[in-house]
Write an enzyme that holds these catalytic residues in place. Structure first.
Site, mmCIF file in Angstrom:
data_model
loop_
_atom_site.group_PDB
_atom_site.id
_atom_site.type_symbol
_atom_site.label_atom_id
_atom_site.label_comp_id
_atom_site.label_asym_id
_atom_site.label_seq_id
_atom_site.Cartn_x
_atom_site.Cartn_y
_atom_site.Cartn_z
ATOM 1 C CE LYS A 1 29.101 38.577 37.338
ATOM 2 N NZ LYS A 1 29.930 39.532 38.020
ATOM 3 C CB SER B 1 32.537 38.687 40.536
ATOM 4 O OG SER B 1 31.538 39.519 40.022
ATOM 5 C CB SER C 1 33.239 42.445 39.001
ATOM 6 O OG SER C 1 33.261 41.892 40.479
#
Lengths: 494, 95
Positions: free
Chosen positions: A74, A155, A179
């Site tokens: 990420k 997210s 997330s």
């Protein structure tokens, strides 16, 4: 088309069936050919150099289970020498001068960092639509048009889409209010949020520091255990890192679930839950009963206070954390300014997107003079009540089970006009962050429209190994997690 | 809880954000909705509840007072929009 697990790739590397360089190149080619917008950047040279180093190590007789396995990161994790944006314009040209501990730990185990995945700006969002680098297409979308493409969740939406579309065999995510788990549910993946403090926050760009936690996003619970083994560990550089003995998260994977006590919180099965998802969760409960578990209803009476409490604590901590982006030490600086305050203000106004500004303003308001007790202190007291609910519930059961999200993946643009309706996505996941508990989302089947649904499992502190086995046993009895979307066989084209 | 546009502008100023009058109107609605959600907190009597700042109620660790970092000033300042001779350059603050 089915899935390729880390366990399988590890065996293939071990037997010499494939090299890490070949494997890494294979995934780079798939990313190049895909149109999901799952990645913000790929440092091919760095990835291939790591792969070469892993092959050399293996040739010299060294071997650890994930040596040479590529994993997507990420873009919230700093990796030295790579662009690290956190999904924001303000960090568009930021090259990290150091590496996050979680990533460093993975590299020590020989994991290859494949690239940086797309995400909601500063991890604030539940659909990946707040990213400065554009929306991500959920690989389970039946169409890719702007109005009908589905969101991957957020997210960690890029990480979820990358693994679901098999552009990477696994990815890292971070979970502040859901997330990791919500995008895992939307994309038919296994996602683990470990206990707060398990994985170091050093080098992981901060959103809400008392809630943020990194974790793995994989196809299977077995893979999640393998990846978490490389990520977790005490870190003196993170003042909230847990100083507990290292643990093998795969250790309990063979255990029987005979006698396991499952708690079903009545608050998680109420109004607002999609009927298809409710049915799929009911089916999962029956599956667990076949595996020897017993089920009882429990109550988490303060659940409805989690969302209000979270939307004070997270924005307050965010407004404080994001004050560091001022155009002085790193990140962008506005072109034209008259004085220092003007420079700060224009830099931040140009550099941050709408959702980030909303949360900074809510946080600034909640922390402003005269409001602290009414907002932040009150939210922290409610946080205690929510945590106490879990402590009481775990006297009656070993694991808490429910849906991960109230609805399956929704169409892009369908919820962006109303922030509060977007926040409701995380209604089941947020209480876990407030309490700091470990939790998983695992594939539980498909709605009548063919969309994945997530099963949410929550255990007491530090029981990740047990949690992973509870997920693993279900995956031994079901094959939902092996289902891949059509786009996978189109060479990664949505 | 309904905010007015002036309060929105005041909050924006605290956060070092610039908000046009038109945007203030939009933010006013959105922020008010979020504060309405948050207002559910008010109904709960928490006078006997200890605030929870950390899931493990951990206190900050002490560490030996030893130098652990090497000087990496040049490397860190390479990321700065404007740095020179080891200094971060900003507009003049004092005349």
């Amino acid at each position: 088309m089915t899935i390729t697990t880390l366990a399988q790739l590890s065996a293939d590397l071990d037997s010499g069936k494939i090299s890490s360089v070949e494997l890494t190149q294979h995934y780079i080619d798939r990313v190049d050919n895909s149109n999901h917008n799952a990645f913000i950047s790929i440092n091919k040279e760095q990835a291939l150099a790591q792969a070469k180093a892993a092959d050399d190590k293996r040739a010299s007789g060294e071997a650890s289970s994930l040596l040479g396995v590529p994993v997507a990161q990420k873009d919230i994790f700093c990796i030295k020498g790579t662009q690290t944006t956190c999904g924001s314009k303000i960090l568009e040209n930021f090259t990290a001068p150091y590496t996050a501990t979680v990533v460093e730990n993975m590299h020590q185990h020989g994991v290859v960092s494949l690239g940086k995945t797309n995400m909601d700006e500063f991890a604030m969002g539940s659909s990946n639509e707040t990213s400065y680098f554009g929306n991500v297409i959920n690989p389970w979308s039946s169409s890719t048009s702007d109005t009908t493409a589905l969101v991957p969740g957020g997210s960690s939406g890029g990480s979820a889409a990358a693994v679901a579309a098999q552009l990477a065999p696994a990815a890292t995510g971070t979970d502040t209010g859901g997330s990791i788990r919500q995008p895992a549910a939307f994309c038919n993946l296994t996602g683990i949020k470990p206990s707060y403090g398990r994985c170091s926050r050093y080098g992981m760009i901060a959103f809400a520091s008392s809630l943020d936690q990194a974790g793995p996003m994989t196809h299977t619970a077995e893979d999640a255990a393998l990846l978490l083994n490389t990520m977790a560990g005490f870190d003196a550089k993170d003042s909230t890192s847990l100083d507990v003995p290292a643990e093998d998260f795969s250790a309990q994977l063979g255990d029987s679930l005979e006698g396991l006590k499952i708690g079903l919180p009545k608050e998680y099965f109420g109004d607002g839950l999609d009927a298809d998802i409710a049915e799929l969760v009911e089916n999962a409960i029956k599956e667990y009963e076949k595996l020897g578990a017993t089920v009882k209803e429990i109550s988490l009476p303060n659940s409805e206070l989690a969302l209000p409490s979270y939307y004070v604590i997270a924005p307050a901590e965010a407004s404080s954390n994001l004050s560091r982006f001022d155009g002085v030490r790193y990140g962008m600086r506005t072109e034209q300014y008259s004085d220092l305050v003007d420079m700060y203000t224009k830099t931040r106004t140009e550099g941050f997107g709408d959702e980030v500004k909303r949360r900074i303003m809510i946080g600034a308001y909640a922390l402003s003079s005269g409001y602290y007790d009414a907002y932040y202190a009150q939210a922290q007291k409610l946080r205690r009540l929510i945590s106490n609910d879990f402590t009481a519930a775990f006297k009656e059961c070993d694991v808490i089970l429910g849906p991960t999200t109230p609805s399956p993946a929704f169409a892009a643009g369908s919820r962006t006009d109303d922030p509060v309706s977007m926040y409701l996505n995380d209604i089941y996941t947020i209480p876990v962050n407030l309490a700091g508990l470990p939790a998983a989302s695992i594939p539980a089947g498909f709605t009548k429209a063919g969309l994945p649904a997530g099963l949410h499992l929550i255990t007491p502190y530090l029981q990740e190994a047990k949690l992973l086995n509870i997920a693993h046993q279900y995956q031994q009895a079901t094959d939902w997690h092996t289902q891949a979307p059509q786009s996978v066989s189109n060479g990664g084209q949505a | 809880m309904a905010l007015d546009n002036k309060t929105v502008q005041d909050i924006a100023r605290l956060a070092r954000l610039s908000v046009s009058d038109q945007q203030a109107e939009k933010y006013r609605g959105e922020l008010s909705n979020i504060l309405d959600l948050v207002a559910q907190m008010e109904a709960v009597d928490t006078s006997d509840v200890e605030p929870m700042t950390h899931p493990f109620d951990a206190t900050l660790r002490m560490r030996p007072d030893a130098v652990t970092e090497s000087n990496q000033r040049e490397e860190f300042q390479a990321a700065a929009p404007n740095a020179e001779s080891g200094l971060y350059l900003v507009p003049k603050v004092i005349d």
